[in-house]
Design an enzyme around this catalytic site. Structure first.
Site, mmCIF file in Angstrom:
data_model
loop_
_atom_site.group_PDB
_atom_site.id
_atom_site.type_symbol
_atom_site.label_atom_id
_atom_site.label_comp_id
_atom_site.label_asym_id
_atom_site.label_seq_id
_atom_site.Cartn_x
_atom_site.Cartn_y
_atom_site.Cartn_z
ATOM 1 N N THR A 118 0.879 -1.283 0.256
ATOM 2 C CA THR A 118 0.088 -0.044 0.149
ATOM 3 C C THR A 118 0.958 1.277 0.267
ATOM 4 O OG1 THR A 118 -1.612 0.641 1.086
ATOM 5 C CG2 THR A 118 0.327 -0.584 2.690
ATOM 6 N N ASP A 119 0.190 2.346 -0.751
ATOM 7 C CA ASP A 119 0.953 3.887 -0.968
ATOM 8 C C ASP A 119 1.151 4.771 1.415
ATOM 9 O OD1 ASP A 119 -1.789 4.439 0.024
ATOM 10 O OD2 ASP A 119 -1.149 6.387 -1.838
ATOM 11 N N GLU A 120 0.521 4.045 1.979
ATOM 12 C CA GLU A 120 0.141 4.517 2.870
ATOM 13 C C GLU A 120 1.328 3.260 3.831
ATOM 14 O OE1 GLU A 120 -3.644 3.314 5.859
ATOM 15 O OE2 GLU A 120 -4.362 4.026 3.857
ATOM 16 N N TYR B 20 -2.291 -0.844 10.649
ATOM 17 C CA TYR B 20 -2.497 -1.253 9.341
ATOM 18 C C TYR B 20 -1.455 -0.654 8.670
ATOM 19 C CZ TYR B 20 -3.653 -1.915 4.030
ATOM 20 O OH TYR B 20 -3.392 -2.138 3.262
ATOM 21 N N SER B 21 -0.725 0.091 8.069
ATOM 22 C CA SER B 21 0.662 0.516 7.800
ATOM 23 C C SER B 21 1.561 1.077 8.120
ATOM 24 C CB SER B 21 0.068 2.239 8.105
ATOM 25 O OG SER B 21 -0.131 3.207 8.358
ATOM 26 N N LYS C 175 1.993 -3.493 6.769
ATOM 27 C CA LYS C 175 2.351 -3.829 5.878
ATOM 28 C C LYS C 175 3.649 -2.826 5.755
ATOM 29 C CE LYS C 175 -0.264 -4.614 2.831
ATOM 30 N NZ LYS C 175 -0.371 -6.255 2.142
HETATM 31 P P1 NAD Z 1 -9.656 -7.007 1.898
HETATM 32 O O1 NAD Z 1 -10.388 -7.074 2.952
HETATM 33 O O2 NAD Z 1 -10.573 -7.257 1.054
HETATM 34 O O3 NAD Z 1 -9.684 -9.132 1.465
HETATM 35 C C1 NAD Z 1 -8.578 -9.596 2.406
HETATM 36 C C2 NAD Z 1 -8.699 -11.314 1.946
HETATM 37 O O4 NAD Z 1 -7.148 -12.127 3.315
HETATM 38 C C3 NAD Z 1 -9.387 -11.959 2.552
HETATM 39 O O5 NAD Z 1 -10.170 -12.360 1.596
HETATM 40 C C4 NAD Z 1 -9.829 -12.621 3.943
HETATM 41 O O6 NAD Z 1 -10.131 -13.362 4.412
HETATM 42 C C5 NAD Z 1 -7.844 -12.646 4.016
HETATM 43 N N1 NAD Z 1 -6.955 -13.203 5.207
HETATM 44 C C6 NAD Z 1 -7.063 -12.005 5.894
HETATM 45 N N2 NAD Z 1 -6.101 -12.999 6.972
HETATM 46 C C7 NAD Z 1 -5.858 -13.681 6.239
HETATM 47 C C8 NAD Z 1 -5.222 -15.419 6.384
HETATM 48 N N3 NAD Z 1 -4.329 -14.639 8.235
HETATM 49 N N4 NAD Z 1 -5.256 -16.075 5.650
HETATM 50 C C9 NAD Z 1 -5.352 -16.293 4.555
HETATM 51 N N5 NAD Z 1 -6.448 -15.220 4.133
HETATM 52 C C10 NAD Z 1 -6.628 -14.123 4.771
HETATM 53 O O7 NAD Z 1 -8.688 -6.890 1.090
HETATM 54 P P2 NAD Z 1 -8.175 -5.582 -0.431
HETATM 55 O O8 NAD Z 1 -8.756 -4.580 -0.135
HETATM 56 O O9 NAD Z 1 -8.982 -6.589 -1.401
HETATM 57 O O10 NAD Z 1 -7.032 -5.986 -0.274
HETATM 58 C C11 NAD Z 1 -6.501 -6.569 -0.216
HETATM 59 C C12 NAD Z 1 -4.372 -6.326 -0.656
HETATM 60 O O11 NAD Z 1 -4.202 -4.961 -1.170
HETATM 61 C C13 NAD Z 1 -3.861 -6.532 1.267
HETATM 62 O O12 NAD Z 1 -2.604 -7.177 1.270
HETATM 63 C C14 NAD Z 1 -3.902 -4.652 1.045
HETATM 64 O O13 NAD Z 1 -2.632 -4.688 2.416
HETATM 65 C C15 NAD Z 1 -3.545 -3.949 -0.411
HETATM 66 N N6 NAD Z 1 -4.077 -3.128 -0.842
HETATM 67 C C16 NAD Z 1 -5.418 -2.688 -0.587
HETATM 68 C C17 NAD Z 1 -5.742 -1.253 -1.044
HETATM 69 C C18 NAD Z 1 -7.250 -0.645 -0.811
HETATM 70 O O14 NAD Z 1 -7.579 -0.401 -1.758
HETATM 71 N N7 NAD Z 1 -7.981 -2.367 -0.840
HETATM 72 C C19 NAD Z 1 -4.826 -0.542 -1.642
HETATM 73 C C20 NAD Z 1 -3.451 -0.950 -2.120
HETATM 74 C C21 NAD Z 1 -2.751 -2.061 -2.199
HETATM 75 O O1 DAU Z 2 -4.202 3.928 0.267
HETATM 76 C C1 DAU Z 2 -4.716 2.525 0.582
HETATM 77 C C2 DAU Z 2 -5.354 1.640 1.766
HETATM 78 O O2 DAU Z 2 -6.255 2.936 0.995
HETATM 79 C C3 DAU Z 2 -5.444 0.561 1.511
HETATM 80 O O3 DAU Z 2 -3.686 0.005 1.671
HETATM 81 C C4 DAU Z 2 -6.591 0.307 2.776
HETATM 82 O O4 DAU Z 2 -6.517 -1.173 2.686
HETATM 83 C C5 DAU Z 2 -7.701 0.828 2.330
HETATM 84 O O5 DAU Z 2 -8.972 0.320 3.301
HETATM 85 C C6 DAU Z 2 -7.645 1.951 1.977
HETATM 86 O O6 DAU Z 2 -7.389 2.922 3.254
HETATM 87 P P1 DAU Z 2 -8.001 4.196 3.983
HETATM 88 O O7 DAU Z 2 -8.177 4.154 5.001
HETATM 89 O O8 DAU Z 2 -7.321 5.815 2.737
HETATM 90 O O9 DAU Z 2 -10.087 3.864 3.313
HETATM 91 P P2 DAU Z 2 -11.087 3.882 4.013
HETATM 92 O O10 DAU Z 2 -12.160 3.140 2.851
HETATM 93 O O11 DAU Z 2 -11.297 3.282 5.188
HETATM 94 O O12 DAU Z 2 -11.213 5.638 3.964
HETATM 95 C C7 DAU Z 2 -11.005 6.130 2.962
HETATM 96 C C8 DAU Z 2 -11.195 7.703 3.162
HETATM 97 O O13 DAU Z 2 -12.266 8.218 3.622
HETATM 98 C C9 DAU Z 2 -10.439 8.263 4.442
HETATM 99 O O14 DAU Z 2 -9.573 9.510 4.422
HETATM 100 C C10 DAU Z 2 -10.711 7.478 5.420
HETATM 101 C C11 DAU Z 2 -12.676 8.115 5.209
HETATM 102 N N1 DAU Z 2 -13.259 7.729 6.100
HETATM 103 C C12 DAU Z 2 -13.313 6.374 5.892
HETATM 104 C C13 DAU Z 2 -15.500 6.198 6.558
HETATM 105 C C14 DAU Z 2 -14.843 4.488 6.376
HETATM 106 C C15 DAU Z 2 -14.907 9.418 6.378
HETATM 107 O O15 DAU Z 2 -14.389 9.627 6.341
HETATM 108 N N2 DAU Z 2 -15.322 7.906 6.749
HETATM 109 C C16 DAU Z 2 -16.242 6.700 6.980
HETATM 110 O O16 DAU Z 2 -16.909 6.331 7.479
#
Ligand code: NAD
Ligand code: DAU
Length: 360
Positions: free
Chosen positions: A138-140, A166-167, A170
């Site tokens: 992640t960029d975080e 979280y970050s 990661k």
């Molecule tokens: P998600 O939470 O939707 O999915 C995570 C998956 O991992 C789920 O299917 C869960 O069952 C599985 N999992 C969790 N713990 C586990 C374990 N101990 N063993 C096996 N499986 C397990 O997450 P996502 O948003 O799809 O993100 C996927 C990856 O991409 C993550 O590594 C996250 O850090 C990264 N990422 C996400 C975003 C985003 O915006 N969502 C952005 C950048 C990077």
């Molecule tokens: O930047 C990449 C990341 O983006 C990933 O690594 C993470 O897995 C993914 O969850 C996401 O993180 P964020 O914290 O940025 O996403 P989220 O959707 O939780 O929140 C987006 C923005 O909105 C953040 O600034 C927090 C704000 N927010 C979020 C929620 C859930 C609100 O204002 N209200 C809310 O209820």
């Protein structure tokens, strides 16, 4: 060339989009989807590819080193695309241990299991040919940017400075991946991506949570003043980048992935309300009154913005889906998939949701 690829976290949001892509595009590959099916994992995401010859699902915890080692050996895995993680920042604030366990220890377990199989096979070679460990990050990990300096973006050389549990977890997993490259010569590659959105995202994240709330006319809890900035990328564009990086990324290298799509949260929420209202046949903007400013997220990063020129210039990637198009596709998907939404918002998640938002 035939490959046996392990995709972890393939039942989650990005993972299920990635598994579908690889299964459909590479019929000569064998794709093994390993997922523990936590609250975020849902096999309904992959109904359309169930039963395909080149696809197999295995329910497993990445922290179970013995089981993971056996699986990698038995399936002769020569490539790993690692997405399994705890992914929600708010949950990491409430329960950091689970994040350290899965994101750090789980990644280490996979790295060690892969190394133990690949090294004696002679697949870890100088050229990096033969196998690959691709870590999705992640960029975080880079911390935060200032909204006052819009010209400054995260590059691959930006120092790590994570702020949330979280970050931090990661960042630690990224360091382990690099350490395995530098110490054992493991052919690894890491991508650090910005905020994804699209179908199958669990409705705890901003976009799906708010679509659901707009439909049900529930309050939209915007943290702080809604001035935080995120760089949004449609999930299919992330998956295309993953395909390129897995096949062509240079061993030991990191690539940033971003949408060049910065929005303040409040801008995003207003656009989401307009789109959802329109697609529901309501008057555009009639639900703006649902916006509800609530206590800020602790340690809330002000701005993320990605410079993805390395990926663009070296591997020829560019996002294909514009923000307006992506938002419209996403809202439509949630409106057309009410059953999916009901399924994932029942049970354990409903309790969490109640606790999280009842006092706001
Ligand atoms: P998600 O939470 O939707 O999915 C995570 C998956 O991992 C789920 O299917 C869960 O069952 C599985 N999992 C969790 N713990 C586990 C374990 N101990 N063993 C096996 N499986 C397990 O997450 P996502 O948003 O799809 O993100 C996927 C990856 O991409 C993550 O590594 C996250 O850090 C990264 N990422 C996400 C975003 C985003 O915006 N969502 C952005 C950048 C990077
Ligand atoms: O930047 C990449 C990341 O983006 C990933 O690594 C993470 O897995 C993914 O969850 C996401 O993180 P964020 O914290 O940025 O996403 P989220 O959707 O939780 O929140 C987006 C923005 O909105 C953040 O600034 C927090 C704000 N927010 C979020 C929620 C859930 C609100 O204002 N209200 C809310 O209820």
């Amino acid at each position: 060339m035939s490959r046996n690829i392990l995709i972890t976290g393939g039942a989650g949001f990005i993972g299920s989009n990635a598994v579908r892509h690889f299964v459909n595009k590479y019929p000569h590959y064998k794709i093994v989807n390993l997922d523990a099916l936590t609250y975020a994992g849902n096999l309904a995401n992959l109904k359309d590819i169930e039963g395909r010859d080149n696809y197999e699902f295995v329910k497993m915890d990445i922290c179970d080193f013995e089981a993971v080692s056996t699986l990698i050996r038995d399936k002769k895995i020569d490539g790993i695309i690692h997405l399994a993680a705890e992914s929600h920042v708010d949950r990491s604030i409430a329960d950091p241990f689970t994040f350290a366990r899965t994101n750090i220890m789980g990644t280490l377990s996979l790295l060690q299991a892969a190394k133990n199989y690949w090294q004696p096979m002679g697949w870890i070679s100088e050229s990096g040919a033969g196998c690959k460990f691709y870590h999705i990050s992640t960029d975080e990990v880079y911390g935060t940017l200032s909204p006052e300096e819009p010209e400054v973006l995260f590059t691959e050389d930006t120092p790590y400075s994570p702020h949330s549990p979280y970050s931090a977890s990661k960042a630690s997993s990224d360091h382990f991946v690099r350490a395995f490259h530098d110490t054992y010569g493991m052919p690894t590659v890491i991508t650090n991506c910005s905020n994804n959105y699209g179908p199958n995202q669990f409705p705890e994240k901003l976009i799906p949570l708010f679509i659901n709330n707009i439909v049900e006319r529930k309050p939209l809890p915007v943290y702080g003043k809604g001035e935080n900035i995120r760089d949004w990328l449609y999930v299919a564009d992330h998956v295309e980048a993953m395909d390129l990086v897995f096949h062509k990324g240079e061993s030991g290298r990191t690539y940033n992935i971003g949408g060049m799509n910065e929005r303040t949260n409040i801008e995003l929420v207003k656009a989401l309300i307009q789109t959802t209202d329109r697609l529901l046949g309501r008057q555009e903007g009639e639900d703006l009154g649902l916006i509800h400013f609530v206590t800020d997220r602790p340690g809330h990063d002000a701005r993320y913005a990605i410079d993805s020129s390395r990926l663009r210039e070296e591997l020829g990637w560019k996002p294909a889906v514009s923000f307006n198009e992506g938002l419209e596709k996403t809202v439509r998907w949630y409106l057309d998939n009410k059953e999916w939404l009901e399924q994932v918002t029942s049970g354990e998640y409903a309790e969490y949701y109640e606790k999280m938002y009842s006092n706001r």
